[in-house]
Design an enzyme around this catalytic site. Sequence first.
Site, PDB file in Angstrom:
ATOM      1  N   LYS A  79      45.591  34.352  30.888  1.00 53.38           N
ATOM      2  CA  LYS A  79      45.692  35.754  30.465  1.00 53.38           C
ATOM      3  C   LYS A  79      47.163  36.148  30.372  1.00 53.38           C
ATOM      4  CE  LYS A  79      44.116  40.420  31.713  1.00 53.38           C
ATOM      5  NZ  LYS A  79      43.352  41.232  32.686  1.00 53.38           N
ATOM      6  N   SER A 159      39.639  44.228  30.894  1.00 50.67           N
ATOM      7  CA  SER A 159      40.773  43.937  30.033  1.00 50.67           C
ATOM      8  C   SER A 159      40.950  42.456  29.708  1.00 50.67           C
ATOM      9  CB  SER A 159      42.059  44.431  30.704  1.00 50.67           C
ATOM     10  OG  SER A 159      42.284  43.730  31.935  1.00 50.67           O
ATOM     11  N   SER A 183      37.913  44.015  35.437  1.00 43.82           N
ATOM     12  CA  SER A 183      38.446  43.385  34.230  1.00 43.82           C
ATOM     13  C   SER A 183      38.200  41.894  34.121  1.00 43.82           C
ATOM     14  CB  SER A 183      39.953  43.656  34.120  1.00 43.82           C
ATOM     15  OG  SER A 183      40.180  44.996  33.767  1.00 43.82           O
TER      16      SER A 183
END
Length: 496
Positions: A79, A159, A183
């Site tokens: 990420k 997210s 997330s």
Amino acid sequence: MMNDLNRLGLSEARDTLKRGDATAVDLTRSCLAAIEAAGALNAVAHLSAEIALDRARAADARLAQGDAPDLCGVPIGVKDMFCTKGVPTQAASRILEGFVPDYESTVTQKLADAGAVMLGKLNMDEFAMGASNETSVHGPVVSPWRRGGDTEALSPGGSSGGSAAAVAADLCLAATGTDTAGSIRLPAAFCGITGLKPTWGRCSRWGMIALASSLDQAGPMVKSVRDAAIMLAAMAGHDPKDSTSSDRAVPDYEAALGASVAGRTIGIPREYRTDSLTGEVDELWQKGAAILRDAGAKVVEISLPHTQYALPAYHVIAPAEASSNLARYDGVRFGYRARLAPGDSVNDMYDKTRAEGFGHEVQRRLMFGTYMLSAECYDSHYERARKLRRLVRGDFDSAFAGGVDAILTPTAASAAFALGAHTGDDPVQMFENDLFTVPANLAGLPAISLPGGQDGAGLPLGLQLIGRPWAEDDLLNLAFVLEAGAGFVAKPERWW
């Protein structure tokens, strides 16, 4: 060379590599080819193909010597919240445009030390602010899933939407995520994969771009519970560079899998039965309880009476902490700097840079957070939210003290929604997606989401288990039983 190596799980790839049935370079090339063909998903923000192949070759040499770690040669995605040496790190924001760190986050360094092959940086909501992965400067991530007979683009959740989409579409075998309000778990549920948020402090936050420091936690996003156990073992551990990092020993999580759950007590919180819960999710919840009951666990109804305050408390605390953490991005030392007019002052540079560099959602939350920390609101709002947080944590403490070993809930109230469905004038609509996930963040507890079934349109639905603090081994074992009973094997039908 085997075909479709990118479709393997982490544990399967480990065994394949150690048997010599394929090489790390084979695996890496298979994933790079899958990424090349999946541009429509927009899951990868920065590809690092040459670095990946170099690491794969080094992994093959290490494997040839024998006694390589479990992750050696396994291609993963990272990420874009984790700083990675020599690879752009942008947190999906314009304000970090051009930032290439000269250091490595602790979590990604641990994974590299274990021989994992980083394919690149994965798309996400800007600074992890969002639940749909639509706030990225790179544009939205598109879920690999679609409703049966429909071509409407769906959200992968946020997210960590790029991580979830990449794992679900077999662009990588596993990925890192971060979880501040859900997330990791919400995208895992929307994309039909497994996502684990460890206890706060189990994984170092050093080198991970901060959103809300008292809530953020790194975790694995993978294809199975066993894969989560293997990856967490590599990610977790004490870090002297992070003062909030726990010095507790890291158990052998994979060895904990398969133990009997007879006699365990599973709590079903009555406060999670909300009006927003669809009938299909409620049915899945009951199915999950039945699976654990059939395995010998005792399932009891419990009360977490302050659940209704978790979301409001979070949306005061998180923006306030973000306001402080993101104050450093001002265009002075690195990242984006606005074009200045003759005569502009330093303050003009700050104002223009932040106005142009931050997206609208980040701007809104930063302004709100700054207001929460003002003299006018600090006691009436921020301090009150912190007190409510303690009450939320107290509910969990009481449940565990009363003999509950874990808590079973849905991960989300429904399946994935369409991109653009919640981008109107009411941001509260989007916040409601975190309803079932945010309490675990406020309490600092470990929680895992795993796919339990599908709705009528064929979209995956997630079940969540919340565990005792530091008891990820027990939590993973319960999830392993739940996973076996649910028997979820569905994959998105390729359209990209």
